[in-house]
Each structure stands twice: as C-alpha cells, then as structure tokens.
Design an enzyme around this catalytic site. Sequence first.
Site, PDB file in Angstrom:
ATOM      1  CD  GLU A  86      -3.101  -0.480   0.157  1.00  0.00           C
ATOM      2  OE1 GLU A  86      -3.236  -0.167  -1.030  1.00  0.00           O
ATOM      3  OE2 GLU A  86      -3.619  -1.492   0.666  1.00  0.00           O
ATOM      4  CG  ASP A  91      -6.392   1.904  -7.365  1.00  0.00           C
ATOM      5  OD1 ASP A  91      -5.695   1.100  -6.725  1.00  0.00           O
ATOM      6  OD2 ASP A  91      -6.813   2.975  -6.892  1.00  0.00           O
ATOM      7  CG  ASP A  98       0.422   2.824  -6.511  1.00  0.00           C
ATOM      8  OD1 ASP A  98       0.600   3.664  -5.609  1.00  0.00           O
ATOM      9  OD2 ASP A  98      -0.644   2.729  -7.148  1.00  0.00           O
ATOM     10  N   GLY A 147     -17.682   4.899  -2.548  1.00  0.00           N
ATOM     11  CA  GLY A 147     -16.714   5.432  -1.585  1.00  0.00           C
ATOM     12  C   GLY A 147     -16.065   4.376  -0.719  1.00  0.00           C
ATOM     13  CE1 TYR A 149      -3.012   7.461  -2.868  1.00  0.00           C
ATOM     14  CE2 TYR A 149      -2.273   9.198  -4.325  1.00  0.00           C
ATOM     15  CZ  TYR A 149      -2.368   7.865  -4.020  1.00  0.00           C
ATOM     16  OH  TYR A 149      -1.803   6.923  -4.846  1.00  0.00           O
TER      17      TYR A 149
HETATM   18  C1  GLA Z   1      -5.230   4.576  -4.028  1.00  0.00           C
HETATM   19  C2  GLA Z   1      -4.473   4.927  -5.308  1.00  0.00           C
HETATM   20  C3  GLA Z   1      -3.457   3.830  -5.659  1.00  0.00           C
HETATM   21  C4  GLA Z   1      -2.575   3.476  -4.466  1.00  0.00           C
HETATM   22  C5  GLA Z   1      -3.423   3.251  -3.211  1.00  0.00           C
HETATM   23  C6  GLA Z   1      -2.580   3.070  -1.979  1.00  0.00           C
HETATM   24  O1  GLA Z   1      -6.041   3.464  -4.243  1.00  0.00           O
HETATM   25  O2  GLA Z   1      -5.357   5.103  -6.384  1.00  0.00           O
HETATM   26  O3  GLA Z   1      -2.689   4.246  -6.771  1.00  0.00           O
HETATM   27  O4  GLA Z   1      -1.598   4.451  -4.253  1.00  0.00           O
HETATM   28  O5  GLA Z   1      -4.321   4.322  -2.976  1.00  0.00           O
HETATM   29  O6  GLA Z   1      -1.842   1.914  -2.055  1.00  0.00           O
END
Ligand code: GLA
Length: 387
Positions: free
Chosen positions: A33, A174, A36, A124, A224
């Site tokens: 997590e 994702d 990426d 969500g 984020y």
């Molecule tokens: C979200 C982002 C992904 C990744 C996750 C955390 O889902 O879209 O690209 O960074 O958070 O692992």
Amino acid sequence: MKEKLLECFKKMYGYDEGVSVYFAPGRVNLIGEHTDYNGGHVFPCALSIGTFAAVAKRDDDRIRFFSMNFEDRGIFETSLSDLVYSDEAGWTNYPKGVMWAFEGRGFKIPDGMDIVIYGNIPNGSGLSSSASLEVLTGFMLRDLFGFELTNQDLAIIGQYSENNFNGMNCGIMDQFASAMGKKDNAIFLDTATLEFEYAPVVLEGMKIVVTNSKVKHSLVDSAYNDRRSSCEKALLELQKVIDIKTLGDLTEEEFEKNRSAIPDTDRQKKARHAVYENQRTVKAFNALKAGDIEAFGKYMNESHISLRDDYDVSCPEIDLLVDEAWKIPEVLGSRITGGGFGGCTVSIVKDEAIDGFKEKLSASYKKAFDMEPEFYVVSIGDGPSKL
Ligand code: GLA
C-alpha cells in the site's frame, strides 16, 4: 445485468439498436500500500464486482451520460469538443477525462456516444470504482473505434487521466488491477518497470473477506497528494547520499543507514513505510507462492501497523475493525486496504469462523460508532470484457 442496462438505455434514450455492453472490475489490494508511486511492488486482485456500460455511437459529436446509481442527477450532456473538467460534471469527469486523454495521445474519437453506466461497487468504499470506470471507458472506446491499444495501455491512460484531468495523483495499481485482472489470481506488479506475475490465490478452507467501514473522511485526495509529495521530497534528500531512482530501490538496511539524510522526522516515517512496505510485499508474495498463508497473514498485520503508525492513513473506525479481527484466532491477517482514511479492511478468515467474524466486528463497531459495517466474501474476477 446486461438486460438491466439495455432496458435502462432504451428508457433513457428511446432506441436500442447498435448498443453494446461492457464491464470492468474493481480491485482489492492484498498488500503493498502506498508503494505504487514510490517505485515499489503491489499485490492486488480484480474483483467480480465493478462497473458496467451500455453504449451506442451517435452520428454527431454529442455525448450523453446517465448513471443508474445517480438517477436523480439525470442525463449529463457534453460534446467531444468540450472535454474539460467541471465540478458540475460530477462522476462524468472520469469518462470525460479518459476521452480527453485518448485525444491527447492522437486517438481521435470520431463519433459522439449515448452511455448508461451502472456500478455494483459500494460507493466510496475504496474498492476502485473510479479506476474501474476509467478502464471501462478506455475498453469501450477501443472496441467501438478500433484503436490499437493493449489493456496495459488502458491502465496507463486511465491513471494519466485521473492525475491530469481529475487532479488525484494516484499510482498505477488500481487501473492496472482492473485492466489486467485474472480470475482466482492476484497480480504481483513491480510499479517501477510494470513487470508483473500472476499468482494463484489458493486458500484451502479460508476466504478473503472485505469489511466496509462505510466511512470516508474528507480531504482524502489532498491528504493522499500530501503523502506523495512527502515521499518525493524524502527521495530527493536520500539521493544526495545514495544512488537510487525510487524509494523502492532501498532495502530496510540501506534505509536505516541513510535515513538521517531526511531531516524531518515525520517525512522519515513516511519514507520508512514506503521502503518497508515494499520489502514486505515481496516477502508476502513469496510466502503465498510457497503456500505459507500464516506468514502471509503476519505480513498483512505488519502492513496495517505501518500504515497506521508511520504513514498515518488509518482512522479509528478502521483500526477498531482490524483490532477486533486480530483477536479472532481463525483470522490469519487483517489490514486496511486501498488509499485509506476510511474505506475497507481486507482479512483472511478460516471458513468456519466467517459468521463469527461478521458478528463480532458488527457488534463492536455498532457499540463504538453506532454503525453497521458491510462484509463481502471476495471472489477474484477477470479484467474488462464485452458482455
Ligand atoms: C489509491 C491509489 C493507488 C494506491 C493506493 C494506496 O487506491 O489510487 O494508486 O496508491 O491508494 O496503495
């Protein structure tokens, strides 16, 4: 599902000739997590739930969108000459962004379209409803207009559009999981090179259970993006003392030796998560391949602790669901999954304990937060398809 979409299409647009129906899945990440966008590894799998579209070409350049999930919002109209982000466009900014990204890459979209969307990923929940909508849009554009693109290209275009049209600086996980999903397999992906390997998820007498906290804390996108900037800054600081391209290049030992190059202690913690989580993901993948689910579960637990304490992307609701899961002996591992600040946890639970797991988590959650969590026993599905 196909019939439901076709029926809605006819009702909304008054015709049913030349309509095609497509699907792209959501994803759950088993481990890896916030790695990426740090050149690390991820280990997600596509779900059998996702987003559907019924679509027909038009003979002008108009685009009409309707979502069966937001019926009260009615039909959104735009055109191929007006692919710009707007707050009023709501959810349609995702498909619009993908169309915009296609055009930007020279894949000129020749005709307008009438589109009906339906998603069965809970809203969500952090199970990638937006990535599935992006991959779905790319997949249907490719099929309708014959563009020469691979599924991997569709993932890259989806991420590009999310970064540059919707302003969320997400990594590739994702969209990649949605575009490249394979039934009963997780995808071990090196985000630095996009090399990947499918790993069969064989769980004898156990299931993957996703628990939806049903909370989504505000300012998720900016929190984020802040995490991402911290990691980028930490990387620049480390690069002054060690020759690396990404945080994913570092072992734990190398990080410990060089971490004083990052003067800010909070930033040091963020970088530590990125480094340790990447190494943990590689170890977890190897454990799964060797059939050692116990070890895999322990890595999941460690991942949660790191996301909670170092990366600071958990929240009290999620921590409670994970803590309660950890107390159950038949739970092999449990952690927050996805971007964080709410959303879902992912757990590996022995079959005989699944009912008890649901009861225990529901009771504690109700008591602490007066809310009911939702549970989904995961079935790992394929990537996008035409139905
Ligand atoms: C979200 C982002 C992904 C990744 C996750 C955390 O889902 O879209 O690209 O960074 O958070 O692992």
